[in-house]
Structure formats: C-alpha cells, structure tokens
Design a protein around this motif. Structure first.
Motif: not given
Length: 506
Positions: A215-219, A1-4
C-alpha cells in the motif's frame, strides 16, 4: 501532496476539463481529510487493542498459547503493550501521529512554521514504525483447516465432568469450545449443527504475511522521486535584483533565475539557509517572467518567526509603516533558492470569460500577477471582463499595488476598453484617513468605506453577464470565503452560473 505532478497535470492539455482541474485544487483538502480519518480510526484501533490486552490477560488459556498475546494468567496488560514489538511500536506511532496532528493546526502553522514542518516530516518515521508494527505476528490464521475444521471433536482428550479436554488443561473448570449434551452426556461440537467431525490433528496457526508495503511502496517511491526532482531543480540559487519595503510590514523581492518560466496565479517556495536549514515557505508570484524580461517577484507580509528573520537579512534596518511610498534598499543579499513554480486555482482567472477576484489584505498577491500579465504582455485568453474587489483594514495597504492598478486602468482606457476592468476597493476600518493619496485619484473614486454588499454585487454581475459562467476566486479570510461560496451556489433569475475557486497552496 506531490506538487510537481499536480502542476504538470493542471498545466497540460491532458486535463482539458475545467472541472477536473478544479478537482486537482482540492488535493490539500483531501490530504487533510485523510489525516483526520487516520486519526479517528487510529483512536478506534488503539481502544480495540487495549480491550484485547485486558481480554488476553484475564482469559489466558494454555490451550491456545499461539493465539494469546499474554504469557501467563492475569499478566499486567501494560507489560503486553510496552514489552512487545507490536505494542511498543504502536505507542510510538500514536505519539508521532499526535505530534503531526497538533502541529498542523492553523495557530501553530502561522506562529511557528518550523514546528509544523519538522513534525510533519515525521511521517517517514511513522511509516518505518508501521512496517515493524505489522511484523510482530499478532494477527494469525489457521493453516490446517482440513485436518482441524472449526468445532471438530478430538477423541483422544481427557474426560473431565463428562466433557473431553486436552490432557495439559485437565483440572480447569470448563472447556469453552465444547458443550455437554444433557441427553447422552457426550460432547457436541459448538455450533456444528449436531454433526460432529473428528479432528485428525491439533490446530496450527501462522502469522499473516505483512502486506502494508503493497500500500505504501508506490506512493512513497513517487513522493521520493518528486522530492529528488525538486531538489535538483532548486540547487541553483536565484539572483535578487531588488528589495522594496512597503507599508504595513510588506516586503517586495524581485529575482531572476535562468530558465525559470511561470504562469500568472502560480506560486513558488523559498529556501534561505541562513534563516532555516530545512524550511521552505510558499509565496504567490506577483510578477512573472515575460518574453522581454526574466524578472519575477513576490510580496511577503512579515508574520511569524521565519519572515521576521528573513526581513532582518534583507533589510539593514526596518521602518515599515512610517513611509507611504516604497523604500529601495541596496545591500548584499543572502543566498536564496527557489523551487517551483506550482499550480494554484488562480491560474483559471484567464480561462473564464468573466472572472471575479476577491482579495483580503495580503491575499491580493495571486491576483497581482494576473494584473501584471494584462499590463505587460497581452497574450490570447478568454477573459473579457474582470471584477477586482480588494478589502483592507489599513488604507496604506493599497499602496502595495496602487501604481499597478493605475497603469493598467490607463492602458485599458487608451485601448478603448474601459469596461474590461472593474475595480472596487474597500476600507473595512477607517481611522479618519479616507484618501489613498493625491497621486491615485482614480483609485480614490473607487474606494468605499466598510465591507462589500456581497449579494448586491453578485446580483449586479449576474445581471450584466446573463447566461454566462463566472469564475469566482477568493484569497482571504474564511468569513469572506464562506460568504462567496454560499452565494456562488445560489441560483439567480438571470441564468448566470458562478463557479467558486478558493486559493490554496497544495
């Protein structure tokens, strides 16, 4: 969901494959699928822990205190759930997940977008609770497998009923890990293939080190960086040049912004602090900046609380629907911020040699920017024929872009390209008025009453575009979308291939 990043990948030459770009357009569907999957497995996860709480309470043993979440025999399972860190954080996570999922339904998003936005941003709290949840140490592993392999025999245990048990549990009726040999009246290790091993020490257990951060730090870092970039990019407000009131509760807003570049088919998000402090609404661009002018615009339909408040700020008084021609209103406009532009499937219209654009009502907005592009700045592209189908319930809705359609048609005729644009307008509900207006005779000749015969339309397009790939673009109700998707996947005898693209805001 990262639009840019999605917009960058879609517009860059690194993703030159059309199929890959179409796959990027599925990001929102993939996001929704992940959400549904998380909810389903969360239900299984919660049910399993409820069974565990009952089992811990009923089968409490002092021999395995380090493994048992209960503190004594027959402890109330509700205490295990609501008085422990893993249990309490798990309950809060289920509550947050329930709010996020229920507020994501279509009815709530349309009627009260604020509720959807605020509850959806609770995912920060969800991840925080998840980090605390796994730090409770419920899941453990044995650290001394060599000194105490599973099923080993400890000779220094007290004998009870012919079975050795630890001294601290003497008096209990059974000791589960050991079985009694009927022949020798000696214990055998459970499932040990009749080969006993001597334990040198008691088993020791240690909680697993939490790994959820891997698992969540990168995103999360990517998402936070993208939000920061978007915040910096949208800090400068736009200049509203004009606001036009159209029939059927539609408002056209034209704006300018320094160094703003956009492509036809893209969309932006609007933020008006006087309407909502945090709310951002996506709108398709109906006019993009060109080399000769910096003006860009949107058409928004007044549906829901946000658009109603925004309309009140833009217009001193509202009488939409009482005038057929647009009404210009001059006043002091509120401060407005624009974020974007962002990519959408409609960008691909100009990348096909033949394209079919189907719009339902206000769903015409992403295709309006395509038509404006063909009218104002003719740049090199692959498109050689465009089929434009627009379906409306109210005949006054065609006035939103009637002038644009007439001017583009006239331009193509002057350039000796009358077959370039095929316009078909459909009025699904007729109240006796079957004429757009004397000013738009060209459109009146292309106006039909009822709904399109989709199969006949696809057969006609396939017949006149043999062995070509036709891009099908839809922005409208789900019923129309399902029919177009089904017909696009249907084979035909002319060798024509249809590729379906559904408009969506990622």
């Amino acid at each position: 969901m990262c639009r840019s990043p999605l917009a960058f990948l879609r517009g860059s030459e690194k993703v030159g494959n059309r199929k890959t770009r179409r796959l990027l357009d599925k990001s929102k569907s993939f996001h929704a699928t992940c959400g549904i999957t998380i909810c389903a497995f969360s239900a299984v996860h919660v049910a399993a822990h409820m069974v565990n709480a009952l089992s811990f309470s009923a089968n409490y043993s002092e021999s395995f205190q380090s493994l048992n979440a209960a503190r004594y025999q027959n402890e109330d399972p509700r205490k295990i759930i609501f008085t422990t860190v893993p249990g309490l954080t798990g309950v809060l996570m289920v509550l947050v997940l329930f709010l996020m999922c229920t507020a994501s339904t279509y009815s709530i998003r349309v009627s009260s977008y604020d509720i959807f936005l605020y509850t959806h941003n609770l995912f920060f709290i969800f991840y925080l609770l998840l980090m605390i949840h796994v730090s409770g140490g419920v899941l453990k592993y044995q650290t001394n497998l060599e000194a105490h392999p599973p099923g080993c025999f400890m000779p220094n245990r007290t004998i009870q009923n012919g079975i050795p048990v630890p001294p601290d549990v003497a008096g209990l009726p059974k000791y589960a890990p050991l079985l009694l040999s009927e022949r020798f009246k000696e214990p055998k290790p459970f499932l040990n293939n009749n080969t006993r091993k001597i334990c040198t020490e008691e088993p020791k257990f240690q909680p697993h080190f939490p790994e959820i951060w891997l698992w969540i730090s990168g995103p999360m870092c990517l998402y936070c960086a993208e939000r920061l970039y978007r915040y910096i990019r949208s800090t400068r407000p736009v200049t509203i040049t004009s606001v036009t009131s159209h029939p059927c509760n539609v408002i056209e807003v034209r704006m300018t912004k320094e160094n703003f570049n956009a492509k036809p088919g893209q969309y932006i998000t609007l933020h008006c602090p006087r309407v909502s402090a945090l709310d951002n609404h996506p709108f398709s661009l109906t006019m993009c900046p060109t080399e000769t002018k910096e003006i860009f615009g949107i058409h928004l339909k007044v549906v829901g609380d946000w658009t109603e408040r925004f309309q009140d700020l833009l217009l001193s008084h509202s009488n939409q629907g009482t005038e057929i021609l647009p009404i210009q209103r001059q006043r002091r406009y509120p401060t407005l911020y624009v974020d974007g532009p962002f990519g959408s499937p409609s960008e691909e219209v100009l990348n096909y040699e033949v394209s079919l654009c189907v719009a339902g009502g206000i769903g015409v907005t992403p295709f309006a920017s395509i038509l404006n592009q063909l009218l104002e700045a003719w740049r090199p592209h692959r498109l050689r024929r465009l089929y434009f189908v627009w379906i409306c319930r109210d005949i006054r809705s065609f006035h939103w872009f009637a002038d644009l359609l007439c001017m583009l048609h006239s331009k193509l005729w002057k350039e000796n390209r009358p077959d370039y644009l095929n316009i078909q307008l459909y009025l699904s509900q007729s109240n006796g008025i079957q004429d757009i207006g004397a000013k738009y005779q060209m459109l009146n000749s292309r106006l039909f009453i009822g709904r399109p015969q989709w199969k006949l339309l696809f057969d006609e397009i396939a017949k006149y575009n043999r062995k070509k790939t036709v891009g099908v673009f839809c922005c409208g109700p789900n019923e129309i979308s399902k029919n177009l998707h089904k017909l696009s996947n249907r084979s035909n005898s002319f060798g024509t291939r249809f590729e379906y693209n559904k408009e969506s805001f990622s």
